[in-house]
Design a protein around this motif. Structure first.
Motif, PDB file in Angstrom:
ATOM      1  N   GLU A  34       0.843  -1.192   0.000  1.00 51.13           N
ATOM      2  CA  GLU A  34       0.000   0.000   0.000  1.00 51.13           C
ATOM      3  C   GLU A  34       0.882   1.248   0.000  1.00 51.13           C
ATOM      4  N   GLU A  47      -3.612  10.372  -3.313  1.00 52.18           N
ATOM      5  CA  GLU A  47      -3.667   9.170  -4.146  1.00 52.18           C
ATOM      6  C   GLU A  47      -3.277   7.967  -3.295  1.00 52.18           C
ATOM      7  N   TYR A  48      -4.166   7.009  -3.238  1.00 53.88           N
ATOM      8  CA  TYR A  48      -3.948   5.781  -2.477  1.00 53.88           C
ATOM      9  C   TYR A  48      -3.894   4.610  -3.449  1.00 53.88           C
ATOM     10  N   GLN A  49      -2.914   3.718  -3.254  1.00 57.83           N
ATOM     11  CA  GLN A  49      -2.772   2.556  -4.131  1.00 57.83           C
ATOM     12  C   GLN A  49      -2.560   1.302  -3.290  1.00 57.83           C
ATOM     13  N   THR A  74      -5.353  -4.567  -8.225  1.00 57.56           N
ATOM     14  CA  THR A  74      -4.850  -3.206  -8.032  1.00 57.56           C
ATOM     15  C   THR A  74      -6.017  -2.251  -7.811  1.00 57.56           C
ATOM     16  N   ILE A 115      -6.715   1.833  -7.078  1.00 60.86           N
ATOM     17  CA  ILE A 115      -6.150   3.185  -7.051  1.00 60.86           C
ATOM     18  C   ILE A 115      -7.285   4.175  -6.797  1.00 60.86           C
ATOM     19  N   THR A 116      -7.148   4.969  -5.728  1.00 59.04           N
ATOM     20  CA  THR A 116      -8.140   5.991  -5.389  1.00 59.04           C
ATOM     21  C   THR A 116      -7.472   7.359  -5.410  1.00 59.04           C
ATOM     22  N   LYS A 117      -8.040   8.285  -6.176  1.00 56.37           N
ATOM     23  CA  LYS A 117      -7.553   9.658  -6.237  1.00 56.37           C
ATOM     24  C   LYS A 117      -8.667  10.593  -5.776  1.00 56.37           C
ATOM     25  N   THR A 149     -12.150   5.967  -8.127  1.00 55.49           N
ATOM     26  CA  THR A 149     -11.472   4.710  -7.806  1.00 55.49           C
ATOM     27  C   THR A 149     -11.485   3.782  -9.013  1.00 55.49           C
ATOM     28  N   GLU A 185     -10.476  -0.154  -9.987  1.00 53.65           N
ATOM     29  CA  GLU A 185     -10.153  -1.469  -9.429  1.00 53.65           C
ATOM     30  C   GLU A 185      -9.949  -2.452 -10.585  1.00 53.65           C
TER      31      GLU A 185
END
Length: 486
Positions: free
Chosen positions: A282, A335-337, A362, A364-366, A413, A415
């Motif tokens: 993460e 940004e979370y990954q 994967t 990814i949330t921005k 997000t 996914e």
């Protein structure tokens, strides 16, 4: 003498607390001690101890590793500002020209606290229990500001207040009982300091304009109407002494029309987890930007405290028109990954006959949230401001900045799942939502002061204390500041 650059802030918070005192003809509040939490306009956050005894009050605050104490004696009409490390104190007398007028700390009637000069509206909102005490909840409108107060029926004092300017006050961990008499006197061997030019400044602050807590001052029984009006006249006259400007600068750091504080913070963190079947990585990156004026200045006190500049959204303490007109802005982007890999093979007999396969998932949330306004119209969702405190020897400085919003920002997000055993199972989905990652408060201390009054810039790397609990990732931040004179 040791430096005490936080002294001006102690004075500000003391004035904020004094505002909860309500003058009525009633018996004094019971004796008790409590933990005290306060926040004020521009992000002033304070914690300390409070002691009540027969109308006398003692407040203890720890700031920057130093202890400061204030003692109020309403019978003598005296406030003592005590510095234990220096074994020194200052005395402010209400009858002397210019100093802060100590408000009364008498009880109030929780059932009818409305009769007072200056209160244009007053209504009861209900009955609630606050920190174990049955309390009457009231809303007051005074000087165009609404103050909500929870008045404990047993203590006959507000144990919680909130103001429309964002200020709050609350008593917690209240313990009733007699308080030692020596808490309310200055040790005999302490040296008395001359107030000098500080009296006029504090007189201006005594009018209660700093916060919603200050707005509570003077509310009392209708039979005290004449006395309240006299007090209001004195407060109005005193307020003229300090409107956020410094009329006669004693150093270059008291000159000018204020400052604009620009803060940029880039915080990054990572976390890894695994077991026999999968590995998860993460990462989180957040960038904050904030800009706001330090519009109100307080002069220094020789050998005790240097000049202080702060954010004040209060009309009577707005400083120069140029500073008051500066905008307040806040933006947070993140940004979370999260990447999770499983590797149990493509054989159906693996893992008890269940086929997890070899997959990579994967997420990814921005996201982004922002808020902006001005000191005269700070958005209700935004808590923003700070201070710049110069040391008494004009050798170093420290500053505090706070910026946060409870307004959720937009998030996107993506996914994606890759099945390395069978590509037909691959998926790719997009969604939108709302979220937030709040900046919170930063404190930077003991930095060398420039030789001239120019832009103060710098960078510092530090552990990031912001609320990123929704991601549960420890972060390190690079803080950049540019504090520019107006």
């Amino acid at each position: 003498m040791p430096k005490n650059s936080n002294w001006s802030w102690m004075a500000v918070c003391f004035v904020m607390l004094m505002g909860v005192a309500v003058s009525v003809k009633a018996q004094a509040p019971p004796q008790f001690k409590a933990d005290m939490l306060m926040s004020g306009p521009g992000g002033m956050n304070m914690q300390g101890k409070l002691y009540f005894s027969g109308g006398k009050m003692r407040m203890e605050m720890g700031m920057g590793g130093r202890n400061s104490i204030m003692i109020m004696d309403p019978v003598k009409k005296v406030v003592y500002m005590v510095m234990p490390e220096e074994e020194m104190y200052m005395e402010m007398n209400a009858n002397a020209p210019g100093p802060m007028k100590p408000p009364k700390v008498d009880a109030m009637d929780p059932a009818n606290p409305c009769g007072s000069a200056g209160v244009t509206a007053c209504k009861k909102l209900g009955t609630e229990t606050v920190n174990g005490y049955a309390s009457e909840k009231w809303e007051f409108t005074q000087e165009r500001q609404k103050i909500t107060a929870w008045i404990a029926t047993k203590l006959r004092l507000p144990i919680k207040t909130t103001g429309t300017d964002g200020s709050t006050m609350e008593f917690r961990n209240i313990v009733e009982g007699a308080q030692p008499a020596n808490l309310f006197v200055v040790p005999a061997d302490y040296e008395k300091m001359d107030m000098g030019g500080m009296g006029g400044m504090m007189g201006g602050m005594g009018g209660g304009g700093m916060s919603g807590m200050g707005g509570m001052a003077g509310m009392g029984d209708a039979s005290d109407q004449d006395e309240a009006e006299d007090d209001a006249d004195e407060d109005t006259e005193a307020t003229k002494d300090w409107d956020g400007t410094i009329a006669e600068p004693a150093s270059i750091w008291e000159e000018g029309k204020g400052w604009v504080m620009n803060i940029t913070i880039t915080a990054k963190g990572a976390k890894k987890g695994s077991d026999q079947d999968f590995v998860t990585n993460e990462t989180l990156t957040v960038k904050y930007t904030a800009s706001f004026p330090l519009n109100a200045g307080m002069p220094g006190v020789p050998e005790m405290a240097g000049p202080t500049w702060m954010t004040s959204p209060v009309q009577v303490i707005k400083g120069s028109p140029e500073a008051w007109a500066k905008p307040v802005t806040y933006t947070a982007e993140w940004e979370y990954q999260r990447i999770t890999k499983t590797n149990t093979g493509c054989d159906k007999n693996d893992l008890h006959g269940i086929r997890p396969g070899n997959t990579t998932r994967t997420i990814i949330t921005k996201g982004k949230t922002e808020s902006k306004g001005s000191l005269s119209a700070v958005p209700a969702d935004l808590d923003i401001g700070g201070n710049l405190v110069i040391s008494s020897d004009l050798d170093s400085f420290q500053f505090m900045a706070v910026a946060r919003t409870n307004k959720a920002g937009s998030e996107q997000t993506t996914e994606k799942m890759e099945d390395h055993c069978d590509a037909k199972n691959n998926t790719n989905e997009n969604s939108t939502g709302e979220g937030n990652v709040s900046m919170g408060q930063i404190d930077i201390e003991d930095l060398p002061l420039p030789a001239s009054r120019t832009a103060i810039t710098g960078t510092k790397t530090m552990p990031w204390p912001a609320d990123t609990s929704r991601f549960d990732i420890d972060m390190e931040a690079t803080v950049q500041w540019n504090i520019t004179p107006i």
